[in-house]
Design a protein around this motif. Structure first.
Motif, PDB file in Angstrom:
ATOM      1  N   GLU A  17      61.084   3.500 -18.025  1.00 20.82           N
ATOM      2  CA  GLU A  17      62.163   3.296 -17.065  1.00 20.82           C
ATOM      3  C   GLU A  17      62.457   1.799 -16.926  1.00 20.82           C
ATOM      4  O   GLU A  17      61.535   0.979 -16.940  1.00 20.82           O
ATOM      5  CB  GLU A  17      61.790   3.873 -15.700  1.00 20.82           C
ATOM      6  CG  GLU A  17      61.620   5.379 -15.684  1.00 20.82           C
ATOM      7  CD  GLU A  17      62.936   6.098 -15.975  1.00 20.82           C
ATOM      8  OE1 GLU A  17      63.985   5.630 -15.475  1.00 20.82           O
ATOM      9  OE2 GLU A  17      62.908   7.114 -16.701  1.00 20.82           O
ATOM     10  N   LYS A  19      63.220  -0.039 -14.437  1.00 23.11           N
ATOM     11  CA  LYS A  19      62.568  -0.701 -13.299  1.00 23.11           C
ATOM     12  C   LYS A  19      61.114  -1.046 -13.618  1.00 23.11           C
ATOM     13  O   LYS A  19      60.608  -2.103 -13.210  1.00 23.11           O
ATOM     14  CB  LYS A  19      62.639   0.173 -12.055  1.00 23.11           C
ATOM     15  CG  LYS A  19      61.944   1.532 -12.153  1.00 23.11           C
ATOM     16  CD  LYS A  19      62.053   2.320 -10.869  1.00 23.11           C
ATOM     17  CE  LYS A  19      61.396   3.689 -10.972  1.00 23.11           C
ATOM     18  NZ  LYS A  19      59.951   3.603 -11.286  1.00 23.11           N
ATOM     19  N   ASP A  20      60.434  -0.171 -14.355  1.00 23.10           N
ATOM     20  CA  ASP A  20      59.042  -0.447 -14.719  1.00 23.10           C
ATOM     21  C   ASP A  20      58.949  -1.534 -15.779  1.00 23.10           C
ATOM     22  O   ASP A  20      58.051  -2.378 -15.747  1.00 23.10           O
ATOM     23  CB  ASP A  20      58.365   0.831 -15.219  1.00 23.10           C
ATOM     24  CG  ASP A  20      58.072   1.815 -14.102  1.00 23.10           C
ATOM     25  OD1 ASP A  20      57.917   1.365 -12.945  1.00 23.10           O
ATOM     26  OD2 ASP A  20      58.001   3.029 -14.373  1.00 23.10           O
ATOM     27  N   LYS A  22      61.132  -3.914 -16.164  1.00 25.70           N
ATOM     28  CA  LYS A  22      61.491  -5.155 -15.488  1.00 25.70           C
ATOM     29  C   LYS A  22      60.298  -5.718 -14.720  1.00 25.70           C
ATOM     30  O   LYS A  22      60.042  -6.928 -14.755  1.00 25.70           O
ATOM     31  CB  LYS A  22      62.672  -4.917 -14.533  1.00 25.70           C
ATOM     32  CG  LYS A  22      63.169  -6.191 -13.843  1.00 25.70           C
ATOM     33  CD  LYS A  22      64.400  -5.906 -12.999  1.00 25.70           C
ATOM     34  CE  LYS A  22      64.928  -7.186 -12.351  1.00 25.70           C
ATOM     35  NZ  LYS A  22      66.151  -6.916 -11.544  1.00 25.70           N
ATOM     36  N   ARG A  23      59.568  -4.848 -14.028  1.00 27.73           N
ATOM     37  CA  ARG A  23      58.390  -5.296 -13.273  1.00 27.73           C
ATOM     38  C   ARG A  23      57.347  -5.888 -14.222  1.00 27.73           C
ATOM     39  O   ARG A  23      56.748  -6.926 -13.944  1.00 27.73           O
ATOM     40  CB  ARG A  23      57.791  -4.121 -12.496  1.00 27.73           C
ATOM     41  CG  ARG A  23      56.626  -4.517 -11.588  1.00 27.73           C
ATOM     42  CD  ARG A  23      55.974  -3.322 -10.934  1.00 27.73           C
ATOM     43  NE  ARG A  23      56.938  -2.466 -10.257  1.00 27.73           N
ATOM     44  CZ  ARG A  23      57.238  -1.239 -10.634  1.00 27.73           C
ATOM     45  NH1 ARG A  23      56.650  -0.716 -11.700  1.00 27.73           N
ATOM     46  NH2 ARG A  23      58.125  -0.518  -9.967  1.00 27.73           N
TER      47      ARG A  23
END
Length: 346
Positions: A17, A19-20, A22-23
């Motif tokens: 994903e 968001k993951d 990016k983190r």
């Protein structure tokens, strides 16, 4: 004192994903030993520029190599840990420098089993400030702030250790046993040239001029470039490779500053143009297959080679969880565990 082992690898996003990813990229790229510029400049580069577009592209790349069980790097490290654990009598845990399981989680798992002395095993054959050094620095920070009763022994870079050279060489021999090839390319992860000079403990030896890596110096203990070329040299000697049938290059560069050369992507393209039609690539900076091996080399590199006239491209797997590699690690661990005091033997 009860002893335990912590195998530490680079890490991976928790999922594909955006968001993951990016983190994960934020944690990785904001490390001051990865992008070694002042914090505000680093934050502007990473959070103001890179993270605006890179996570989506990287997420797509991760999707191409993701396994049903999860990230290949995490799964392979877990498999290696299980094999080593079966061969030794002390606890063995894993941790990732970035992502999960974190370095703190790995140390806590060992501490919960009563471990008070940890053998830290960065799973990087060659030393670099953006790999081995950042693990050691964070581990010491965690030890001093959260685990004051734990002691460390650090396994040194094993780029030229006879056991490592042997299992790497045998893995290459096995992979190419029934393959026809013209050339073997040893592709190592790239680092900025300034990292090499920053790691020079003599402050004068490393000039990256083609000669400094060949002349003896204490600087070689922490010189990533020298250690990469030495790995290539020793494997070539073990396999009896003829001069001109193998070469060394460096992949994965970021930004405009000069990185170690020759660059892998340009080398692959040039070889196809120069008549090398059957190319094998091995990636000895990694012990576990990951995005940089499976996607960057195994997919992008292969496409580039074939599109420029090459006919056959073969990616040689990393050591991963090979039985002989697990046996080597377990022997190093057992020898250390048998010492009455903390002694780095490798």
């Amino acid at each position: 004192m009860k002893k335990g082992v912590l195998l530490v690898n680079l890490g991976s996003p928790d999922s594909t994903e955006v968001k993951d990813v990016k983190r994960y990229l934020d944690q990785f790229l904001m490390d001051e030993r990865v992008i070694d510029v002042p914090y505000l400049v680093r934050a502007f580069i990473v959070r103001g520029i890179i993270l605006r577009t890179r996570p989506k592209k990287s997420a797509e790349a991760y999707k191409r190599i993701w396994w049903e069980e999860g990230s290949p790097l995490i799964v392979l490290t877990e498999r290696l840990q299980k094999k080593v654990q079966q061969l030794v009598d002390i606890p063995v845990s894993i941790a990732m420098r970035y992502g999960n399981p974190s370095l703190e989680a790995g140390m806590r798992e060992l501490a919960s089993q009563g471990v008070t002395e940890i053998l830290l095993v960065p799973l990087y054959p060659q030393f670099a400030m953006a790999t081995t050094e950042t693990i050691l620095v964070l581990a010491e920070k965690l030890r001093s702030t959260k685990f004051p009763n734990i002691r460390f022994t650090e396994i040194p870079a094993f780029y030229s250790h006879p056991d490592y050279v042997r299992v790497l060489s045998e893995s290459i021999k096995e992979a190419l046993q029934e393959k026809d090839w013209n050339h073997i390319l040893f592709s190592y992860h790239g680092v900025p040239e300034r990292h090499i000079k920053k790691s020079d403990i003599t402050k004068s030896h490393c000039k990256i001029d083609g000669q400094c890596c060949q002349s003896s110096s204490p600087a070689h203990q922490y010189c990533y470039r020298h250690q990469c070329y030495e790995t290539t040299k020793q494997v070539a000697e073990y396999l009896g490779l003829k001069e001109g049938t193998y070469s060394t290059s460096f992949q994965s560069r970021l930004g405009r500053d000069p990185w170690l050369q020759p660059y892998t992507d340009q080398t692959i393209e040039n070889m196809a143009h120069q008549g090398v039609n059957k190319l094998a690539v091995v990636t000895p900076a990694f012990v576990s297959d990951c995005l940089e091996t499976l996607e960057e080399i195994g997919m992008e590199g292969k496409d580039e080679f074939l599109e420029n006239g090459g006919s056959e491209f073969h990616l040689i797997p990393c050591l991963n969880d090979r039985n002989d590699w697990a046996q080597v690690l377990s022997r190093w661990v057992s020898e250390w565990a048998a010492e009455p005091e903390s002694v780095t033997h490798v």
